[in-house]
Design a protein around this motif. Structure first.
Motif, PDB file in Angstrom:
ATOM      1  N   LYS A   1     -29.374  42.280 147.439  1.00  0.00           N
ATOM      2  CA  LYS A   1     -28.937  41.070 146.760  1.00  0.00           C
ATOM      3  C   LYS A   1     -28.158  40.177 147.712  1.00  0.00           C
ATOM      4  O   LYS A   1     -27.373  40.664 148.534  1.00  0.00           O
ATOM      5  CB  LYS A   1     -28.028  41.411 145.576  1.00  0.00           C
ATOM      6  CG  LYS A   1     -28.739  41.742 144.277  1.00  0.00           C
ATOM      7  CD  LYS A   1     -27.747  41.810 143.121  1.00  0.00           C
ATOM      8  CE  LYS A   1     -28.445  42.014 141.803  1.00  0.00           C
ATOM      9  NZ  LYS A   1     -27.495  41.947 140.664  1.00  0.00           N
TER      10      LYS A   1
ATOM     11  N   HIS B   1     -28.032  36.227 142.243  1.00  0.00           N
ATOM     12  CA  HIS B   1     -29.212  36.405 141.391  1.00  0.00           C
ATOM     13  C   HIS B   1     -29.120  37.748 140.673  1.00  0.00           C
ATOM     14  O   HIS B   1     -28.427  38.667 141.139  1.00  0.00           O
ATOM     15  CB  HIS B   1     -30.505  36.308 142.215  1.00  0.00           C
ATOM     16  CG  HIS B   1     -30.511  37.136 143.459  1.00  0.00           C
ATOM     17  ND1 HIS B   1     -31.056  38.401 143.529  1.00  0.00           N
ATOM     18  CD2 HIS B   1     -29.993  36.894 144.696  1.00  0.00           C
ATOM     19  CE1 HIS B   1     -30.900  38.886 144.748  1.00  0.00           C
ATOM     20  NE2 HIS B   1     -30.254  37.996 145.479  1.00  0.00           N
TER      21      HIS B   1
ATOM     22  N   ILE C   1     -33.769  41.958 145.226  1.00  0.00           N
ATOM     23  CA  ILE C   1     -35.000  41.696 145.965  1.00  0.00           C
ATOM     24  C   ILE C   1     -35.567  43.032 146.442  1.00  0.00           C
ATOM     25  O   ILE C   1     -34.848  43.842 147.039  1.00  0.00           O
ATOM     26  CB  ILE C   1     -34.745  40.778 147.165  1.00  0.00           C
ATOM     27  CG1 ILE C   1     -34.184  39.436 146.676  1.00  0.00           C
ATOM     28  CG2 ILE C   1     -36.017  40.563 147.979  1.00  0.00           C
ATOM     29  CD1 ILE C   1     -33.721  38.527 147.784  1.00  0.00           C
TER      30      ILE C   1
END
Length: 245
Positions: A91, A82, A86
């Motif tokens: 990640k 992604h 976060i």
């Protein structure tokens, strides 16, 4: 207090609060770009490790080998799943690459018992086995490709903390005494490492159960002359994380 004073003070407070909020939004808009730059670098890794390994025949305590020494080489890369981290610091990714491991085992208890009875001195010519041939006994070499999920955390500056689990299907070659055996080994590995910039250190554990056809182990083999053996290892490694993208 005059009304003009109240209006002036209120206007000053409003302007100050608005300026502070604007500064905060500029800071927040800058952080993701800086964080993305960190994760876009050093995706490739190269590790050199020292391995402590064991080999055992489950259910047969006399058939256990502990490594005298072992070494590991791992080359791989992380692809993140992604774009935005976060909570701004972590990640999830996918690790893939190749790993090679070699281990030299000490004798198993049953082999020491045989050697104490003079079996090691038996050779075709009746002479003692040359040292160069003894050195090739009880070796195991595993080589394969791995893939698996990882979690990378960047809590501060250049610090990178990685946790991972991998599936490592390998070809496993073994010389046990004078017998050679090759087979498929479905290793499962998991580990963690800490990096600061380029330099990285970590620890990894792995294990696999496989069946081998080894004449010396015939008395504990199944009806197909295969013996179930389990390999377990812990590797301590140091290495490098490289790459601009």
């Amino acid at each position: 207090m005059r009304l003009s004073y109240v209006i002036a003070i209120a206007a000053a407070l409003f302007i100050g609060i608005d300026s502070f909020a604007a500064a905060g939004s500029e800071s927040k808009s800058y952080e993701p770009e800086q964080t993305s730059s960190f994760y876009n670098k050093r995706k490739t890794f190269l590790y050199f490790g020292y391995t402590n390994q064991s080999l055992e025949a489950p259910g047969h305590s006399d058939y256990t080998w502990d490594s005298k020494y072992g070494a590991n080489l791992t080359v791989g890369r992380t692809s993140y799943l992604h774009r935005k981290p976060i909570a701004g610091i972590m990640k999830f990714g996918l690790d893939y690459g190749m790993s090679t491991n070699v281990a030299k085992y000490n004798n198993a208890p049953y082999q020491d018992l045989m050697n104490s009875g003079g079996y090691e001195d038996d050779y075709e010519s009746g002479e003692e086995i040359p040292e160069i041939l003894k050195s090739f006994k009880n070796f195991q070499v595993d080589a394969g490709l791995f893939i698996g999920p990882s979690l990378t955390i960047n809590p501060v500056s250049k610090l990178r903390i990685s946790l991972y689990g991998r599936f490592l299907p390998s070809y496993s070659a073994m010389y046990l005494s004078e017998d050679y055996s090759g087979c498929f080994a479905p290793f499962i590995t998991y580990g963690a490492n800490i990096s600061w910039g380029v330099i990285s250190v970590g620890v990894e554990a792995k294990s696999a159960t496989m069946k081998r056809s080894i004449p010396e182990l015939m008395e504990i083999s199944d009806y197909k002359d295969n013996t179930k053996l389990k390999t377990s290892a812990v590797t301590f490694y140091i290495g490098f994380r490289i790459g601009k993208k």
